[in-house]
Design a protein around this motif. Structure first.
Motif, PDB file in Angstrom:
ATOM      1  N   PHE A  26     -69.297  -9.654  49.682  1.00 48.39           N
ATOM      2  CA  PHE A  26     -67.984  -9.901  50.288  1.00 48.39           C
ATOM      3  C   PHE A  26     -68.096 -10.897  51.434  1.00 48.39           C
ATOM      4  O   PHE A  26     -69.118 -10.966  52.133  1.00 48.39           O
ATOM      5  N   PHE A  27     -67.000 -11.645  51.590  1.00 49.13           N
ATOM      6  CA  PHE A  27     -66.827 -12.486  52.774  1.00 49.13           C
ATOM      7  C   PHE A  27     -66.025 -11.653  53.772  1.00 49.13           C
ATOM      8  O   PHE A  27     -64.894 -11.258  53.496  1.00 49.13           O
ATOM      9  N   PHE A  28     -66.604 -11.402  54.912  1.00 50.45           N
ATOM     10  CA  PHE A  28     -66.016 -10.534  55.933  1.00 50.45           C
ATOM     11  C   PHE A  28     -65.380 -11.418  57.004  1.00 50.45           C
ATOM     12  O   PHE A  28     -66.048 -12.279  57.588  1.00 50.45           O
ATOM     13  N   ALA A  29     -64.064 -11.205  57.260  1.00 49.91           N
ATOM     14  CA  ALA A  29     -63.353 -11.992  58.279  1.00 49.91           C
ATOM     15  C   ALA A  29     -62.610 -11.054  59.228  1.00 49.91           C
ATOM     16  O   ALA A  29     -61.914 -10.138  58.784  1.00 49.91           O
ATOM     17  N   ALA A  30     -62.796 -11.271  60.512  1.00 54.97           N
ATOM     18  CA  ALA A  30     -62.138 -10.448  61.535  1.00 54.97           C
ATOM     19  C   ALA A  30     -61.046 -11.278  62.209  1.00 54.97           C
ATOM     20  O   ALA A  30     -61.235 -12.470  62.485  1.00 54.97           O
ATOM     21  N   PHE A  31     -59.894 -10.631  62.498  1.00 56.76           N
ATOM     22  CA  PHE A  31     -58.747 -11.339  63.075  1.00 56.76           C
ATOM     23  C   PHE A  31     -58.188 -10.561  64.266  1.00 56.76           C
ATOM     24  O   PHE A  31     -58.226  -9.317  64.301  1.00 56.76           O
ATOM     25  N   ASN A  32     -57.648 -11.305  65.210  1.00 61.68           N
ATOM     26  CA  ASN A  32     -56.912 -10.687  66.318  1.00 61.68           C
ATOM     27  C   ASN A  32     -55.597 -10.106  65.793  1.00 61.68           C
ATOM     28  O   ASN A  32     -55.095 -10.505  64.735  1.00 61.68           O
ATOM     29  N   THR A  33     -55.011  -9.199  66.562  1.00 60.55           N
ATOM     30  CA  THR A  33     -53.797  -8.481  66.115  1.00 60.55           C
ATOM     31  C   THR A  33     -52.509  -9.075  66.694  1.00 60.55           C
ATOM     32  O   THR A  33     -51.464  -8.441  66.600  1.00 60.55           O
ATOM     33  N   ASP A  34     -52.589 -10.272  67.254  1.00 61.25           N
ATOM     34  CA  ASP A  34     -51.405 -10.858  67.908  1.00 61.25           C
ATOM     35  C   ASP A  34     -50.212 -10.927  66.955  1.00 61.25           C
ATOM     36  O   ASP A  34     -49.085 -10.580  67.319  1.00 61.25           O
ATOM     37  N   VAL A  35     -50.466 -11.377  65.723  1.00 58.96           N
ATOM     38  CA  VAL A  35     -49.361 -11.545  64.772  1.00 58.96           C
ATOM     39  C   VAL A  35     -48.769 -10.191  64.388  1.00 58.96           C
ATOM     40  O   VAL A  35     -47.546 -10.052  64.256  1.00 58.96           O
ATOM     41  N   LEU A  36     -49.624  -9.180  64.227  1.00 58.92           N
ATOM     42  CA  LEU A  36     -49.125  -7.840  63.896  1.00 58.92           C
ATOM     43  C   LEU A  36     -48.192  -7.332  64.992  1.00 58.92           C
ATOM     44  O   LEU A  36     -47.141  -6.741  64.700  1.00 58.92           O
ATOM     45  N   GLN A  37     -48.585  -7.568  66.234  1.00 58.73           N
ATOM     46  CA  GLN A  37     -47.743  -7.148  67.363  1.00 58.73           C
ATOM     47  C   GLN A  37     -46.443  -7.943  67.392  1.00 58.73           C
ATOM     48  O   GLN A  37     -45.359  -7.393  67.623  1.00 58.73           O
ATOM     49  N   GLN A  38     -46.539  -9.253  67.130  1.00 59.47           N
ATOM     50  CA  GLN A  38     -45.350 -10.113  67.160  1.00 59.47           C
ATOM     51  C   GLN A  38     -44.347  -9.707  66.081  1.00 59.47           C
ATOM     52  O   GLN A  38     -43.132  -9.770  66.300  1.00 59.47           O
ATOM     53  N   ILE A  39     -44.842  -9.298  64.927  1.00 60.54           N
ATOM     54  CA  ILE A  39     -43.935  -8.873  63.845  1.00 60.54           C
ATOM     55  C   ILE A  39     -43.178  -7.618  64.259  1.00 60.54           C
ATOM     56  O   ILE A  39     -41.964  -7.492  64.000  1.00 60.54           O
ATOM     57  N   LEU A  40     -43.872  -6.677  64.894  1.00 60.29           N
ATOM     58  CA  LEU A  40     -43.181  -5.466  65.370  1.00 60.29           C
ATOM     59  C   LEU A  40     -42.081  -5.829  66.360  1.00 60.29           C
ATOM     60  O   LEU A  40     -40.953  -5.324  66.277  1.00 60.29           O
ATOM     61  N   ILE A  41     -42.418  -6.706  67.305  1.00 62.16           N
ATOM     62  CA  ILE A  41     -41.444  -7.102  68.333  1.00 62.16           C
ATOM     63  C   ILE A  41     -40.279  -7.877  67.696  1.00 62.16           C
ATOM     64  O   ILE A  41     -39.116  -7.719  68.091  1.00 62.16           O
ATOM     65  N   LYS A  42     -40.595  -8.697  66.715  1.00 63.08           N
ATOM     66  CA  LYS A  42     -39.579  -9.529  66.051  1.00 63.08           C
ATOM     67  C   LYS A  42     -38.474  -8.683  65.436  1.00 63.08           C
ATOM     68  O   LYS A  42     -37.292  -9.030  65.502  1.00 63.08           O
ATOM     69  N   TYR A  43     -38.858  -7.558  64.828  1.00 57.83           N
ATOM     70  CA  TYR A  43     -37.875  -6.744  64.104  1.00 57.83           C
ATOM     71  C   TYR A  43     -37.387  -5.542  64.897  1.00 57.83           C
ATOM     72  O   TYR A  43     -36.637  -4.717  64.364  1.00 57.83           O
ATOM     73  N   GLN A  44     -37.801  -5.451  66.136  1.00 61.87           N
ATOM     74  CA  GLN A  44     -37.330  -4.335  66.966  1.00 61.87           C
ATOM     75  C   GLN A  44     -35.860  -4.551  67.332  1.00 61.87           C
ATOM     76  O   GLN A  44     -35.490  -5.591  67.863  1.00 61.87           O
ATOM     77  N   LEU A  45     -35.037  -3.572  67.032  1.00 61.95           N
ATOM     78  CA  LEU A  45     -33.611  -3.625  67.370  1.00 61.95           C
ATOM     79  C   LEU A  45     -33.358  -2.889  68.677  1.00 61.95           C
ATOM     80  O   LEU A  45     -34.193  -2.093  69.115  1.00 61.95           O
TER      81      LEU A  45
END
Length: 380
Positions: free
Chosen positions: A182-201
């Motif tokens: 496998f090719f193992f790639a690690a990513f920061n969670t900035d986008v995951l957090q931004q998506i939550l904030i984007k759709y927060q009503l």
């Protein structure tokens, strides 16, 4: 002329009593109706909020899946572009040096936004370049182990290390000898957090929490840091909507602001009571206005009847009233077994005109009034 028996209400009094009861019933019915409407409105709003929360979770899940799919495509594209370099690193293995690794790593950082690190995983789940990339975190080792066991990455979760947090994506290694690797790639969670904030009503709180560890919150719109939170079992009951995120160990949870729901219900009740008070005040004012008008009308009617049947000066019954009463008495005696006898007195004041001519009509009127008062002392 009809008479009302003592102790029995008149038709006007009965009408007033009926109107009073109708006012009370109308006011009570109005209050019940407004409260029912208020509660129904509150329940409808809750249903609407549930639809909104369902829509929000569907959008977040879709965007998360699109984001992960895009990252996997970018990883595959990176492997295709850097296939020779990756194949060489795989072949060198423990003999690879940092100088061999860094150019490919820099290209990885430039091509994959929010990328932290990449590594090559052998079929045993060991890092081929761990002497350069370092040992995996325990969470990363678990991610690798479950991916190899399942044949695909189906249990993604966040990996915390102090104040740092990231997630891993594992794609099949694209080299010729990369079978079961496998090719193992690690990513920061900035986008995951931004998506939550984007759709927060408004009045909503969004949480990304673990489905395999009860009460563990990995991301939330309620805090800026990425530290893992743990909430009590009792607090989980306050969550309004929970949706499983496919292919991960995550659940997307939404909690309405508790004060919002309470305030909305209380405001609905308060508004209903306020409207009820205003409308009831209008009904009561209308009722008392009608009552006052009726009282004035009764008083005027009574005065007119009195004037029509009584002498203006003495207040005694006039001839019209006398004829009516005499007729009533004769009718009663003729239609009942009461004695048929009776007495009618006709009293005349002789030479009364002399008083008027000698002392004036004012004295004559006073004399007549005095005579009526004396008569009342002897007659009922």
């Amino acid at each position: 002329m009809s008479k009302t028996l003592p102790g029995f209400p008149t038709s006007a009094e009965r009408a007033l009593s009926t109107s009073r009861h109708l006012v009370i019933i109308a006011s009570a019915s109005l209050l019940v109706l407004l409260l029912w409407q208020s509660i129904s409105s509150s329940l409808s709003h809750q249903d609407y909020q549930r639809l909104l929360m369902k829509s929000v979770t569907e959008r977040v899940v879709d965007e998360y899946n699109e984001y992960f799919t895009q990252l996997r495509l970018e990883i595959d594209l990176f492997q295709k572009i850097k296939l020779n370099e990756i194949s060489r690193l795989e072949m060198l293995g423990e003999k690879a040096k940092k100088e061999d690794f860094m150019p490919t790593y820099q290209a990885y950082k430039e091509m994959l936004e929010h990328g932290r690190l990449f590594a090559l995983i052998d079929s045993q789940g060991k890092g081929i370049l761990k002497h350069i990339t370092g040992d995996f975190l325990a969470a990363c080792e678990e991610e690798v182990r479950t991916t190899i066991a399942d044949g695909a990455q189906e249990q993604m979760f966040l990996h915390h290390s102090g104040a740092q947090v990231h997630f891993d994506l594992l794609q099949p290694l694209a080299t010729e000898s990369g079978q079961n690797k496998f090719f193992f790639a690690a990513f920061n969670t900035d986008v995951l957090q931004q998506i939550l904030i984007k759709y927060q009503l408004p009045h909503q709180q969004l949480f990304l929490m673990r489905s395999d560890k009860q009460g563990v919150i990995e991301l939330t719109t309620e805090q800026d840091s990425y530290e893992q939170m743990i909430i009590a079992q009792s607090e989980l009951k306050s969550f309004s909507f929970i949706e499983q995120l496919p292919g991960t160990r995550w659940q997307l949870a939404i909690r309405l602001d508790p004060e919002y729901s309470d305030n909305l219900f209380l405001w609905s009740i308060f508004r209903a009571v306020l409207i009820w008070l205003a409308l009831s005040a209008g009904i009561v004012l209308f009722y008392y206005g009608q009552k006052k008008r009726l009282v004035v009308q009764r008083k005027m009617s009574s005065e007119l009847r009195f004037k029509d049947t009584h002498d203006k000066l003495t207040g005694l019954a006039n001839r019209k009233r006398f004829d009516v009463l005499l007729t009533e008495q004769l009718t009663v005696k003729n239609n009942t077994n009461s004695p048929k006898e009776g007495v009618v007195l006709h009293i005349d004041l002789d030479k009364f005109q002399i008083i008027n001519n000698s002392f004036g009509y004012a004295v004559g009127d006073a004399y007549l009034n005095k005579a009526s008062l004396d008569l009342k002392k002897f007659l009922p």
